[in-house]
Design an enzyme around this catalytic site. Sequence first.
Site, PDB file in Angstrom:
ATOM      1  N   HIS A   1      41.313  35.207  32.948  1.00  0.00           N
ATOM      2  CA  HIS A   1      39.940  35.527  32.554  1.00  0.00           C
ATOM      3  C   HIS A   1      39.018  35.316  33.743  1.00  0.00           C
ATOM      4  CE1 HIS A   1      35.990  34.050  30.795  1.00  0.00           C
ATOM      5  NE2 HIS A   1      36.065  35.277  30.323  1.00  0.00           N
ATOM      6  N   ASN A   2      38.110  36.286  33.993  1.00  0.00           N
ATOM      7  CA  ASN A   2      37.181  36.163  35.125  1.00  0.00           C
ATOM      8  C   ASN A   2      37.913  35.640  36.364  1.00  0.00           C
ATOM      9  OD1 ASN A   2      35.234  37.059  33.394  1.00  0.00           O
ATOM     10  ND2 ASN A   2      34.100  35.140  33.269  1.00  0.00           N
TER      11      ASN A   2
ATOM     12  N   HIS B   1      30.010  37.216  37.880  1.00  0.00           N
ATOM     13  CA  HIS B   1      29.736  37.053  36.449  1.00  0.00           C
ATOM     14  C   HIS B   1      28.278  37.429  36.232  1.00  0.00           C
ATOM     15  CE1 HIS B   1      30.327  34.422  32.618  1.00  0.00           C
ATOM     16  NE2 HIS B   1      30.493  35.706  32.395  1.00  0.00           N
TER      17      HIS B   1
ATOM     18  N   ASP C   1      34.950  41.976  36.991  1.00  0.00           N
ATOM     19  CA  ASP C   1      33.617  42.320  36.467  1.00  0.00           C
ATOM     20  C   ASP C   1      32.828  43.023  37.569  1.00  0.00           C
ATOM     21  OD1 ASP C   1      34.275  41.146  34.126  1.00  0.00           O
ATOM     22  OD2 ASP C   1      32.982  39.394  34.338  1.00  0.00           O
TER      23      ASP C   1
ATOM     24  N   GLU D   1      41.180  40.178  35.698  1.00  0.00           N
ATOM     25  CA  GLU D   1      39.885  40.689  35.241  1.00  0.00           C
ATOM     26  C   GLU D   1      38.948  40.879  36.425  1.00  0.00           C
ATOM     27  OE1 GLU D   1      36.763  40.100  31.583  1.00  0.00           O
ATOM     28  OE2 GLU D   1      37.794  38.319  32.331  1.00  0.00           O
TER      29      GLU D   1
ATOM     30  N   GLU E   1      35.764  45.377  33.853  1.00  0.00           N
ATOM     31  CA  GLU E   1      34.516  45.289  33.093  1.00  0.00           C
ATOM     32  C   GLU E   1      33.464  46.038  33.908  1.00  0.00           C
ATOM     33  OE1 GLU E   1      34.046  44.136  30.013  1.00  0.00           O
ATOM     34  OE2 GLU E   1      36.217  43.968  30.067  1.00  0.00           O
TER      35      GLU E   1
END
Length: 756
Positions: free
Chosen positions: A312-313, A357, A344, A342, A391
């Site tokens: 995650h992230n 983020h 973003d 991931e 993302e």
Amino acid sequence: YDSGECSYCPWTNHMQYPDVSLEIMKAGSVLRKAKSRMWRGHRHYKLQDDCKTIAYKSSWAMNSYSTFSVGDVEAVREGHESDVFLSVADEYPPERCFTLVFRGRRGNLDLVAESAEEAQAWIRGMQTLIENLQSMGESEKLDQWISDLFLKADRNKDGRISFKEVRRLLKLMNMDMNEDHASSLFRMADKSQTGFLGSEEFVHFYKMLTQRKEVVELFQEYSSDGQTLSHCDLEEFLREEQLEGDRSQEHALELIQRYEPSDTAKANHTMSIDGFLMYLTSADGSIFNSEDQRLYQDMTQPLKHYFISSSHNTYLLEDQLKGRSSVEGYIQALKRGCRCLEIDCWDGSSGEPVVYHGHTFTSKILFKDVINTVAKYAFKTSEYPVILSIENRCSVEQQKVMAQLLKDILGDMLLRTTIDGKVPSVLPSPEELKGKILVKGKKIGGLESLDADNPVSGEVSDEDDSSELRRDSLTTESLPSDSKQSLTKELSDLVIYCKNEHFNNFEHARIHGKPYDISSFSESKARKIIKEAAADFAQHNARQITRVYPSGLRTDSSNFCPQDMWNVGCQMVALNFQTAGLEMDLNDGLFSQNNRCGYVLKPEILRNSEQQFNPDKPQDRKDYCPLILTIQVISGQQLPKVNNKVGSIVDPFVRVEIYGLPADQATQETSYIENNGLNPCWNETLEFAVHTPELALIRFVVEDYDMATKNDFIGQYTVPFSCIQSGYRHIHLLSKDGTSLRPSSLFVNINITEAS
């Protein structure tokens, strides 16, 4: 060195081959430490004569050197392979730059040499030293550890130690021994009767100090003559205790050849106590079945049938609000076998997309640097597919830049069409996708329209991971949850088998879902569904892939327990890889099997969409067969100190934790042993009923008991139940961040029987 002769290291029994690089390192070099664009300083670095330690000092520090161990360095990277070097790439040519990567959570060391030749000397020299350490056998590693102990004790560096130094050493070794007993052993080891121990005498003292009474008794129980194990004796031990059955005879002869140090004993097909101990502490004597550590699972099933190691992230190294973003996050995740990363993506000020983020104070890194890093490290640990969970918060213009960068940098690794050119009725397998990088994200339409005339861009509902995150987070994103976002055809076309699809309900997914649809859930939503409809969730996950990610409330980058999600077959359970603890122990434990390739075949009960498996009622399955796991916790060896104070010694106890279906969750622990981390003995038996062993993980935890405050963590080891070997086994402990604590271990006896 010029003569070409080899030097012999008495501590490691390891040949140190001539290498001009090591001579340059021993002479020392002034290297520039690059920390950021604003901070750089010169330091003098040199390899010590023991070839195990690097000493360094700042130019202003007079003669005061600090040191670090070569064993603490995991890898050496050449060129601009770090965030710091990427940020100052225009200042230093890559051929003069290199990065030392440390084990655990210690930061990297970025260094710049005065010349390319000097940089290469340090790169080659460090690689040689690291390879030498990695190629050591168990006996050599133990000798290395004893060598380090001796050097610590020998404070005046005269090659011998007094009894006073030995007493201090015993404290460092985590043992409070009776002084009379210690003095007696010291005198017995002092063959020269000088009141000091030389290096060989110290080895003798150490062996007397750490004699394994429990192993000697086991050895003598099976020895026909009380001195050795014949191959028939060893065969009987393997058959009766280790439950090796038919292969025990040939395996006995193999083990003698592999672990017996005496050539005479080998020739006679016998094993000494030293060989027996070497076998028990080896990979063959480990609790983890070595057959399950190779690539042993069927890799030809559809992707939906595998647990997939997911992060995650991935770009974050710290917390979710103000932590540092770094390509290092991707490197470390990939090295740990992670297969779903991931990214973003947001508009960058210079026309290039950035990764961070969104709407937080986390730092930003370039999208192209992330993709370059993925291209270099994607398949170093595993050859099976990597999934990039994109993302996308970029404008149409920068989405086009993203798509072009993906194609230009990843080249043939990027999956751009279905593997057979057809619309899939079922997802391809990891085997069919070996060496490929897949993009997971939003898509205009479906694969069915690949050959149709599509508009240049289209609108897709903003119903993916991020909209779920907004509803579950303290922070607010700029887009409302019911908004539409423009998506370019260029980026949409790169999404092949991993299309983000909003989840409505199980019935809708069953009727309308496509094999390539992936739905994402926050941990809270996934937990709610598990509580209300676990059996339906398991059936859904037998048909389609589900991704679960941490709640937005976890701003400290903490993790949720992934076991609850695995119990219902969720394939991508995304964790914050930068945060050590129980949750990452479980993740590492599950994916430690199958050659750490990042894919673990789900149990058959979670692959059959027609089977009504209910995680809350395991007894209802047709082939229900609960097992009894009996663990005799016998002893511990060389447990690390948790407090650096000289007089501080641990009071260790062992806790065994079972993770699996709700019916299998259990914890039991031994009593604690006062003031002994060197060789504590418990001899206590713990027993567990395991109803669904194919989903269970066993976690062994050693802690330092404290009556007044929280117990201190010492070490842990997590293993899938299905990979456990019965019999007398050693458990080699790991630190909180998953690195080895060798020679620290537990000695246990494992017995698995069917419940009556």
